[in-house]
Design a protein around this motif. Structure first.
Motif, PDB file in Angstrom:
ATOM      1  N   THR A 100       0.930  -1.204  -0.017  1.00 37.00           N
ATOM      2  CA  THR A 100       0.063  -0.007  -0.057  1.00 37.00           C
ATOM      3  C   THR A 100       0.891   1.420   0.091  1.00 37.00           C
ATOM      4  N   THR A 101       0.494   1.972  -0.878  1.00 34.71           N
ATOM      5  CA  THR A 101       1.096   3.492  -0.724  1.00 34.71           C
ATOM      6  C   THR A 101       0.198   4.457  -0.124  1.00 34.71           C
ATOM      7  N   VAL A 102       1.116   5.716  -0.047  1.00 36.32           N
ATOM      8  CA  VAL A 102       0.161   6.888   0.339  1.00 36.32           C
ATOM      9  C   VAL A 102      -0.956   7.421  -0.548  1.00 36.32           C
ATOM     10  N   HIS A 103      -0.702   6.931  -1.783  1.00 37.31           N
ATOM     11  CA  HIS A 103      -1.400   7.587  -2.782  1.00 37.31           C
ATOM     12  C   HIS A 103      -2.951   7.000  -3.024  1.00 37.31           C
ATOM     13  N   GLY A 104      -3.145   5.919  -2.475  1.00 42.27           N
ATOM     14  CA  GLY A 104      -4.328   4.994  -2.588  1.00 42.27           C
ATOM     15  C   GLY A 104      -5.367   5.037  -1.306  1.00 42.27           C
ATOM     16  N   MET A 105      -6.687   4.426  -1.521  1.00 39.20           N
ATOM     17  CA  MET A 105      -7.535   4.531  -0.464  1.00 39.20           C
ATOM     18  C   MET A 105      -7.702   3.061   0.035  1.00 39.20           C
ATOM     19  N   LEU A 106      -7.125   2.136  -0.626  1.00 38.46           N
ATOM     20  CA  LEU A 106      -7.353   1.050  -0.660  1.00 38.46           C
ATOM     21  C   LEU A 106      -6.108   0.072  -0.232  1.00 38.46           C
ATOM     22  N   ARG A 107      -5.971  -1.008   0.807  1.00 40.05           N
ATOM     23  CA  ARG A 107      -4.928  -1.630   1.220  1.00 40.05           C
ATOM     24  C   ARG A 107      -4.769  -2.601   0.026  1.00 40.05           C
ATOM     25  N   ARG A 108      -3.366  -2.711  -0.355  1.00 31.22           N
ATOM     26  CA  ARG A 108      -2.899  -3.731  -1.321  1.00 31.22           C
ATOM     27  C   ARG A 108      -1.887  -4.448  -0.930  1.00 31.22           C
ATOM     28  N   ARG A 109      -2.113  -6.003  -0.991  1.00 39.50           N
ATOM     29  CA  ARG A 109      -1.081  -6.827  -0.881  1.00 39.50           C
ATOM     30  C   ARG A 109      -0.786  -7.631  -1.841  1.00 39.50           C
ATOM     31  N   ARG A 110       0.308  -8.275  -1.771  1.00 41.58           N
ATOM     32  CA  ARG A 110       0.787  -9.550  -2.677  1.00 41.58           C
ATOM     33  C   ARG A 110       1.430 -10.746  -1.906  1.00 41.58           C
ATOM     34  N   SER A 111       0.862 -11.944  -2.531  1.00 38.23           N
ATOM     35  CA  SER A 111       1.083 -13.284  -1.891  1.00 38.23           C
ATOM     36  C   SER A 111       2.756 -13.381  -1.892  1.00 38.23           C
ATOM     37  N   THR A 112       3.362 -13.690  -0.934  1.00 41.26           N
ATOM     38  CA  THR A 112       4.689 -14.032  -1.038  1.00 41.26           C
ATOM     39  C   THR A 112       5.036 -15.650  -0.845  1.00 41.26           C
ATOM     40  N   VAL A 113       5.951 -15.890   0.279  1.00 41.07           N
ATOM     41  CA  VAL A 113       5.980 -17.329   0.566  1.00 41.07           C
ATOM     42  C   VAL A 113       4.804 -18.192   1.148  1.00 41.07           C
ATOM     43  N   GLN A 114       4.937 -19.422   0.567  1.00 40.36           N
ATOM     44  CA  GLN A 114       3.573 -20.064   1.027  1.00 40.36           C
ATOM     45  C   GLN A 114       4.180 -21.175   2.102  1.00 40.36           C
ATOM     46  N   ASN A 115       3.188 -21.187   3.001  1.00 41.34           N
ATOM     47  CA  ASN A 115       3.279 -22.228   4.048  1.00 41.34           C
ATOM     48  C   ASN A 115       3.268 -23.624   3.631  1.00 41.34           C
ATOM     49  N   PRO A 116       3.967 -24.547   4.287  1.00 43.29           N
ATOM     50  CA  PRO A 116       3.771 -25.959   3.767  1.00 43.29           C
ATOM     51  C   PRO A 116       2.519 -26.710   4.119  1.00 43.29           C
ATOM     52  N   VAL A 117       2.095 -27.569   3.239  1.00 45.70           N
ATOM     53  CA  VAL A 117       1.256 -28.402   3.330  1.00 45.70           C
ATOM     54  C   VAL A 117       1.468 -29.538   4.398  1.00 45.70           C
ATOM     55  N   THR A 118       0.326 -29.937   5.245  1.00 43.47           N
ATOM     56  CA  THR A 118       0.601 -30.979   6.088  1.00 43.47           C
ATOM     57  C   THR A 118      -0.578 -31.793   5.932  1.00 43.47           C
ATOM     58  N   PHE A 119      -0.264 -33.164   5.674  1.00 36.29           N
ATOM     59  CA  PHE A 119      -1.369 -34.093   5.489  1.00 36.29           C
ATOM     60  C   PHE A 119      -1.353 -34.828   6.709  1.00 36.29           C
ATOM     61  N   GLY A 120      -2.582 -34.888   7.653  1.00 36.99           N
ATOM     62  CA  GLY A 120      -2.518 -35.598   8.922  1.00 36.99           C
ATOM     63  C   GLY A 120      -3.524 -36.920   8.648  1.00 36.99           C
ATOM     64  N   PHE A 121      -3.054 -37.904   8.955  1.00 39.74           N
ATOM     65  CA  PHE A 121      -3.756 -39.334   8.995  1.00 39.74           C
ATOM     66  C   PHE A 121      -3.928 -39.572  10.196  1.00 39.74           C
ATOM     67  N   THR A 122      -5.339 -40.469  10.342  1.00 40.54           N
ATOM     68  CA  THR A 122      -5.593 -41.093  11.736  1.00 40.54           C
ATOM     69  C   THR A 122      -5.738 -42.362  11.292  1.00 40.54           C
ATOM     70  N   ASN A 123      -4.688 -43.250  11.864  1.00 40.69           N
ATOM     71  CA  ASN A 123      -4.895 -44.801  11.476  1.00 40.69           C
ATOM     72  C   ASN A 123      -5.277 -45.570  12.595  1.00 40.69           C
ATOM     73  N   LEU A 124      -6.060 -46.766  12.236  1.00 44.63           N
ATOM     74  CA  LEU A 124      -5.994 -47.883  13.317  1.00 44.63           C
ATOM     75  C   LEU A 124      -4.577 -48.190  13.871  1.00 44.63           C
ATOM     76  N   PHE A 125      -4.743 -48.591  15.202  1.00 45.16           N
ATOM     77  CA  PHE A 125      -3.475 -48.891  15.748  1.00 45.16           C
ATOM     78  C   PHE A 125      -2.998 -50.257  15.483  1.00 45.16           C
ATOM     79  N   ASP A 126      -2.222 -50.331  13.892  1.00 43.81           N
ATOM     80  CA  ASP A 126      -2.125 -51.479  13.440  1.00 43.81           C
ATOM     81  C   ASP A 126      -0.467 -51.580  13.314  1.00 43.81           C
ATOM     82  N   MET A 127       0.139 -52.330  13.983  1.00 44.16           N
ATOM     83  CA  MET A 127       1.819 -52.226  13.996  1.00 44.16           C
ATOM     84  C   MET A 127       2.150 -53.009  12.910  1.00 44.16           C
ATOM     85  N   GLY A 128       1.443 -53.754  12.210  1.00 47.68           N
ATOM     86  CA  GLY A 128       1.721 -54.328  11.148  1.00 47.68           C
ATOM     87  C   GLY A 128       1.561 -53.574   9.646  1.00 47.68           C
ATOM     88  N   ASP A 129       1.046 -52.555  10.027  1.00 46.91           N
ATOM     89  CA  ASP A 129       0.655 -51.650   8.745  1.00 46.91           C
ATOM     90  C   ASP A 129       2.319 -51.126   8.144  1.00 46.91           C
TER      91      ASP A 129
END
Length: 218
Positions: A124-153
């Motif tokens: 955003t600059t002082v010349h506008g009336m609307l805040r402006r933003r740009r996407s930068t770094v991305q946070n990592p994706v995390t996959f969460g699995f809920t498993n049966l308690f199967d020690m042979g898996d």
């Protein structure tokens, strides 16, 4: 378009990796062509899964997994299936390994994904009336699995092994209707049982992506 359902889903985990081989170049194209140096491992064939590491310049493909097609041993090239690099940086170096997805989960009951959002910089600059933003770094994706308690898996056991050794694995989700997702992940799996009275015993697995997931149509 037909909907995709969480039924008949395969979740495979890397068990073996080939010797590392150097890459000379990766083209900027609608479907990227990689050129390697010297002799590639015997496992580099059409349909193989490769993981790219230590990539400089074209950082968009670093720490990612791809399916290979159009391997040309004479020209020392292969195609990263479906990967559009036309807008990527210029490749200056990197390496690859061919991985074997030798362990399959059999006890996953629930899959959740989180992260993947972007941090934003305020322009955003002082010349506008609307805040402006740009996407930068991305946070990592995390996959969460809920498993049966199967020690042979076998998939679970491989994630426990990776967790204890603080190493990463290539993971593939395969939907019954065809689409696949490939990613390089750092598993967190202690094997600790959870649950409640009269309920099934479960155990969690979290896998944080080290690069952007790769999607394949089939």
């Amino acid at each position: 378009m037909e909907p995709i359902f969480w039924t008949n889903v395969g979740i495979s985990v890397q068990t073996v990796a080939s010797a590392s081989f150097a890459l000379e170049s990766i083209s900027k194209a609608a479907e990227a062509v990689a050129k390697f140096v010297g002799s590639a491992p015997a496992e580099l064939k059409n349909g193989a899964i490769v993981r790219l590491s230590d990539v400089s310049g074209m950082v968009e493909v670093n720490d990612r997994a791809f399916r290979v097609k159009s391997v040309d041993a004479a020209q020392k090239t292969f195609v990263l299936e479906g990967e559009d690099t036309t807008g990527a940086g210029t490749f200056t170096g990197g390496s690859a390994v061919v991985v074997t997805l030798g362990a399959d989960f059999r006890s996953v009951q629930e899959v959740n994904a989180s992260g993947g959002d972007f941090e934003k910089a305020d322009i955003t600059t002082v010349h506008g009336m609307l805040r402006r933003r740009r996407s930068t770094v991305q946070n990592p994706v995390t996959f969460g699995f809920t498993n049966l308690f199967d020690m042979g898996d076998l998939g679970f056991k491989e994630c426990v092994k990776a967790h204890r050794s603080k190493t990463t694995r290539v993971i593939q989700l395969s939907f019954g209707s065809g689409p696949k997702i490939l990613f390089v992940g750092a598993p967190a799996a202690t094997g600790v049982p959870t649950g409640q009275a009269q309920g099934v015993v479960q155990t969690p697995v979290d896998i944080e992506c080290q690069g952007v997931p790769t999607t394949l149509e089939s």
